[in-house]
Design a protein around this motif. Structure first.
Motif, PDB file in Angstrom:
ATOM      1  N   ALA A 142      24.807 -49.680  -3.838  1.00 31.22           N
ATOM      2  CA  ALA A 142      25.828 -50.310  -2.696  1.00 31.22           C
ATOM      3  C   ALA A 142      25.309 -50.325  -1.128  1.00 31.22           C
ATOM      4  CB  ALA A 142      26.956 -49.384  -2.973  1.00 31.22           C
ATOM      5  N   ASP A 143      24.251 -49.399  -0.870  1.00 32.19           N
ATOM      6  CA  ASP A 143      24.052 -49.367   0.463  1.00 32.19           C
ATOM      7  C   ASP A 143      23.257 -50.796   0.911  1.00 32.19           C
ATOM      8  OD1 ASP A 143      21.574 -48.817   2.578  1.00 32.19           O
ATOM      9  OD2 ASP A 143      23.083 -47.095   2.472  1.00 32.19           O
ATOM     10  N   ASP A 144      23.983 -51.072   2.122  1.00 36.86           N
ATOM     11  CA  ASP A 144      23.359 -52.441   2.553  1.00 36.86           C
ATOM     12  C   ASP A 144      21.874 -52.506   2.924  1.00 36.86           C
ATOM     13  OD1 ASP A 144      25.806 -53.542   2.424  1.00 36.86           O
ATOM     14  OD2 ASP A 144      26.423 -53.067   4.441  1.00 36.86           O
ATOM     15  N   GLU A 145      21.315 -51.349   3.549  1.00 41.18           N
ATOM     16  CA  GLU A 145      20.162 -51.481   3.736  1.00 41.18           C
ATOM     17  C   GLU A 145      19.162 -51.574   2.382  1.00 41.18           C
ATOM     18  OE1 GLU A 145      16.444 -48.179   5.474  1.00 41.18           O
ATOM     19  OE2 GLU A 145      18.499 -47.529   5.463  1.00 41.18           O
ATOM     20  N   VAL A 146      19.379 -50.668   1.267  1.00 35.76           N
ATOM     21  CA  VAL A 146      18.831 -51.006   0.149  1.00 35.76           C
ATOM     22  C   VAL A 146      18.898 -52.677  -0.389  1.00 35.76           C
ATOM     23  CG1 VAL A 146      18.667 -50.405  -2.284  1.00 35.76           C
ATOM     24  CG2 VAL A 146      19.093 -48.461  -0.548  1.00 35.76           C
ATOM     25  N   LYS A 147      20.034 -53.037  -0.239  1.00 36.20           N
ATOM     26  CA  LYS A 147      19.743 -54.357  -0.659  1.00 36.20           C
ATOM     27  C   LYS A 147      19.111 -55.430   0.196  1.00 36.20           C
ATOM     28  CE  LYS A 147      24.524 -54.378  -2.593  1.00 36.20           C
ATOM     29  NZ  LYS A 147      26.310 -54.776  -2.582  1.00 36.20           N
ATOM     30  N   SER A 148      19.130 -54.900   1.500  1.00 36.70           N
ATOM     31  CA  SER A 148      18.110 -55.758   2.443  1.00 36.70           C
ATOM     32  C   SER A 148      16.656 -55.642   1.876  1.00 36.70           C
ATOM     33  CB  SER A 148      18.414 -55.338   3.777  1.00 36.70           C
ATOM     34  OG  SER A 148      17.685 -56.015   4.780  1.00 36.70           O
ATOM     35  N   VAL A 149      16.305 -54.435   1.731  1.00 39.76           N
ATOM     36  CA  VAL A 149      15.113 -54.141   1.403  1.00 39.76           C
ATOM     37  C   VAL A 149      14.528 -55.102   0.083  1.00 39.76           C
ATOM     38  CG1 VAL A 149      13.363 -52.406   0.594  1.00 39.76           C
ATOM     39  CG2 VAL A 149      14.997 -52.104   2.446  1.00 39.76           C
ATOM     40  N   VAL A 150      15.562 -55.053  -0.951  1.00 43.79           N
ATOM     41  CA  VAL A 150      15.282 -55.894  -2.221  1.00 43.79           C
ATOM     42  C   VAL A 150      15.209 -57.386  -1.947  1.00 43.79           C
ATOM     43  CG1 VAL A 150      16.264 -56.339  -4.433  1.00 43.79           C
ATOM     44  CG2 VAL A 150      16.304 -53.934  -3.656  1.00 43.79           C
ATOM     45  N   ARG A 151      16.119 -57.623  -1.188  1.00 42.88           N
ATOM     46  CA  ARG A 151      16.113 -59.290  -0.739  1.00 42.88           C
ATOM     47  C   ARG A 151      14.743 -59.673   0.002  1.00 42.88           C
ATOM     48  NH1 ARG A 151      22.269 -58.516   0.089  1.00 42.88           N
ATOM     49  NH2 ARG A 151      23.053 -59.819  -1.398  1.00 42.88           N
ATOM     50  N   THR A 152      14.367 -58.734   0.856  1.00 46.89           N
ATOM     51  CA  THR A 152      13.124 -58.995   1.469  1.00 46.89           C
ATOM     52  C   THR A 152      12.181 -59.061   0.461  1.00 46.89           C
ATOM     53  OG1 THR A 152      13.941 -57.821   3.525  1.00 46.89           O
ATOM     54  CG2 THR A 152      11.534 -58.282   3.438  1.00 46.89           C
ATOM     55  N   GLY A 153      12.081 -58.157  -0.271  1.00 48.53           N
ATOM     56  CA  GLY A 153      10.715 -57.984  -1.269  1.00 48.53           C
ATOM     57  C   GLY A 153      10.979 -59.431  -2.253  1.00 48.53           C
ATOM     58  N   LEU A 154      12.070 -59.910  -2.346  1.00 48.08           N
ATOM     59  CA  LEU A 154      12.386 -61.060  -3.180  1.00 48.08           C
ATOM     60  C   LEU A 154      11.718 -62.157  -2.666  1.00 48.08           C
ATOM     61  CD1 LEU A 154      13.110 -62.553  -5.798  1.00 48.08           C
ATOM     62  CD2 LEU A 154      15.469 -62.846  -4.716  1.00 48.08           C
ATOM     63  N   SER A 155      12.114 -62.306  -1.281  1.00 48.91           N
ATOM     64  CA  SER A 155      11.684 -63.379  -0.721  1.00 48.91           C
ATOM     65  C   SER A 155      10.249 -63.374  -0.392  1.00 48.91           C
ATOM     66  CB  SER A 155      12.416 -63.215   0.832  1.00 48.91           C
ATOM     67  OG  SER A 155      11.911 -64.149   1.692  1.00 48.91           O
ATOM     68  N   ARG A 156       9.584 -62.268  -0.115  1.00 45.63           N
ATOM     69  CA  ARG A 156       8.112 -62.215  -0.149  1.00 45.63           C
ATOM     70  C   ARG A 156       7.425 -62.535  -1.421  1.00 45.63           C
ATOM     71  NH1 ARG A 156       8.136 -57.460   2.180  1.00 45.63           N
ATOM     72  NH2 ARG A 156       7.991 -56.079   0.454  1.00 45.63           N
ATOM     73  N   ILE A 157       8.006 -62.305  -2.530  1.00 48.80           N
ATOM     74  CA  ILE A 157       7.377 -62.615  -3.823  1.00 48.80           C
ATOM     75  C   ILE A 157       7.505 -64.093  -3.912  1.00 48.80           C
ATOM     76  CG2 ILE A 157       7.651 -62.676  -6.291  1.00 48.80           C
ATOM     77  CD1 ILE A 157       8.612 -59.512  -5.978  1.00 48.80           C
ATOM     78  N   PHE A 158       8.486 -64.910  -3.508  1.00 51.96           N
ATOM     79  CA  PHE A 158       8.993 -66.151  -3.773  1.00 51.96           C
ATOM     80  C   PHE A 158       7.769 -66.979  -2.655  1.00 51.96           C
ATOM     81  CE2 PHE A 158      13.260 -66.013  -5.820  1.00 51.96           C
ATOM     82  CZ  PHE A 158      12.724 -67.058  -6.650  1.00 51.96           C
ATOM     83  N   SER A 159       7.753 -66.511  -1.552  1.00 54.08           N
ATOM     84  CA  SER A 159       6.792 -67.137  -0.541  1.00 54.08           C
ATOM     85  C   SER A 159       5.431 -67.023  -1.011  1.00 54.08           C
ATOM     86  CB  SER A 159       6.838 -66.215   0.724  1.00 54.08           C
ATOM     87  OG  SER A 159       5.917 -66.817   1.771  1.00 54.08           O
ATOM     88  N   THR A 160       4.832 -65.758  -1.543  1.00 58.00           N
ATOM     89  CA  THR A 160       3.593 -66.023  -2.138  1.00 58.00           C
ATOM     90  C   THR A 160       3.427 -66.833  -3.282  1.00 58.00           C
ATOM     91  OG1 THR A 160       3.312 -63.610  -1.455  1.00 58.00           O
ATOM     92  CG2 THR A 160       1.808 -64.374  -2.855  1.00 58.00           C
ATOM     93  N   PHE A 161       4.299 -66.746  -4.210  1.00 60.37           N
ATOM     94  CA  PHE A 161       4.373 -67.854  -5.396  1.00 60.37           C
ATOM     95  C   PHE A 161       4.200 -69.292  -4.859  1.00 60.37           C
ATOM     96  CE2 PHE A 161       7.123 -70.549  -7.953  1.00 60.37           C
ATOM     97  CZ  PHE A 161       6.083 -70.579  -9.020  1.00 60.37           C
ATOM     98  N   GLU A 162       5.113 -69.559  -3.828  1.00 61.37           N
ATOM     99  CA  GLU A 162       4.949 -70.991  -3.445  1.00 61.37           C
ATOM    100  C   GLU A 162       3.481 -71.196  -2.916  1.00 61.37           C
ATOM    101  OE1 GLU A 162       8.714 -72.969  -1.882  1.00 61.37           O
ATOM    102  OE2 GLU A 162       8.842 -70.860  -1.300  1.00 61.37           O
ATOM    103  N   LYS A 163       3.069 -70.585  -2.126  1.00 56.78           N
ATOM    104  CA  LYS A 163       1.758 -70.530  -1.365  1.00 56.78           C
ATOM    105  C   LYS A 163       0.600 -70.768  -2.477  1.00 56.78           C
ATOM    106  CE  LYS A 163       2.864 -68.295   2.939  1.00 56.78           C
ATOM    107  NZ  LYS A 163       2.324 -66.841   3.797  1.00 56.78           N
ATOM    108  N   GLN A 164       0.658 -69.667  -3.484  1.00 56.82           N
ATOM    109  CA  GLN A 164      -0.265 -70.005  -4.745  1.00 56.82           C
ATOM    110  C   GLN A 164      -0.016 -71.018  -5.621  1.00 56.82           C
ATOM    111  OE1 GLN A 164      -2.718 -67.792  -5.293  1.00 56.82           O
ATOM    112  NE2 GLN A 164      -2.444 -65.916  -4.445  1.00 56.82           N
TER     113      GLN A 164
END
Length: 288
Positions: free
Chosen positions: A63-85
């Motif tokens: 429920a912590d906002d910082e935790v959710k932010s870290v997860v969302r950042t990680g998801l965004s990073r994976i999507f970005s790498t996937f699109e580039k690859q």
């Protein structure tokens, strides 16, 4: 000393720090850390899965906002790498190289893993929204002539990931606007309909061909598509069902159930409209 006085408030800081660190490792997309290779990343993913399933403090941590932010950042990073690859595939001189396929499949594996943990954190909507947003680009690249007879494993994996997105929306676990739901379905339905007979044909020609849509995958995707179609506005349903009936290959997915429900609803709506108009006419006559 009474037992109750010895009970201390739970300190979530340590649990939160471990979880956040694990998420950052698990969603890293750079070079592996020698001499460990991918072992640290895999261990981090396993740690996250364990904590989400077994740690009693996790509901508060999630429920912590910082935790959710870290997860969302990680998801965004994976999507970005996937699109580039994925985009780089059409630039490869040797599209059939093991390295090219291994790299993109590694990214897809990360996406699949995110699909398994995000529902537990009530963040699957972030995944589906992003997937819907890039689906057009993904399918555009897959339509490139270089990929026409290659990367079959990748194509099946992308259908599997799309199936997760379709299930989440179709069964109401993720709520999106009608236009986005329609866009997601209209993007992937034609591709799935095209790929299924192609994969079946290749499997028939070569029994050692390893890439296929197995029965469980087919059933789960078909069920999700039917649920999703029935939840769309009537005009979108009509468009999708008309396209399905006009297609050369209509055996999969079988949308007969959705078509029957749509027909019933349409007839019922017309009947209610006619009854309403008759009541209006009768009221007008009585007033005169």
């Amino acid at each position: 000393m009474p037992i109750i006085s010895r009970i201390k408030p739970v300190d979530l800081t340590a649990t939160k720090n471990v979880f956040v660190s694990a998420v950052r490792f698990a969603t890293s997309t750079g070079e592996s850390c020698p001499p460990f290779g991918d072992e640290l990343k895999i261990s981090a993913q396993e740690q996250i899965e364990y904590m989400l399933g077994e740690d009693e403090d996790m509901p508060l941590v999630m429920a912590d906002d910082e935790v959710k932010s870290v997860v969302r950042t990680g998801l965004s990073r994976i999507f970005s790498t996937f699109e580039k690859q994925l985009s780089s595939l059409v630039l490869e001189s040797d599209i059939a190289s093991d390295t090219a396929e291994a790299n993109i499949l590694h990214c897809v594996s990360d996406l699949e893993w995110m699909c398994s943990i995000l529902p537990k954190m009530e963040l699957m909507k972030d995944f589906v929204s992003s997937w819907a947003g890039i689906s057009g680009g993904i399918l555009g690249i897959l339509a490139d002539k270089k990929l026409e007879s290659a990367m079959w494993g990748l194509k099946v994996k992308l259908i599997e990931v799309s199936g997760k997105a379709l299930e989440a929306v179709g069964y109401g676990n993720v709520i999106l606007s009608a236009p986005i739901r329609a866009q997601l379905l209209k993007s992937w339905l034609p591709y799935i309909r095209e790929m299924k007979p192609l994969l079946d044909s290749k499997g028939t020609e070569d029994t050692s061909f390893p890439h296929k849509m197995d029965e469980d995958l087919c059933q789960s995707i078909e069920g999700a598509i039917i649920s999703l179609v029935l939840a769309l506005p009537s005009n979108d349903q009509a468009d999708i069902l008309a396209d399905w009936m006009e297609a050369d290959q209509v055996s999969y997915p079988d949308l007969s159930e959705a078509f029957e429900v749509w027909c019933y609803r349409t007839k019922s709506a017309k009947r209610r409209l006619a009854e309403g108009l008759r009541r209006v006419d009768n009221t007008t006559v009585s007033l005169e």
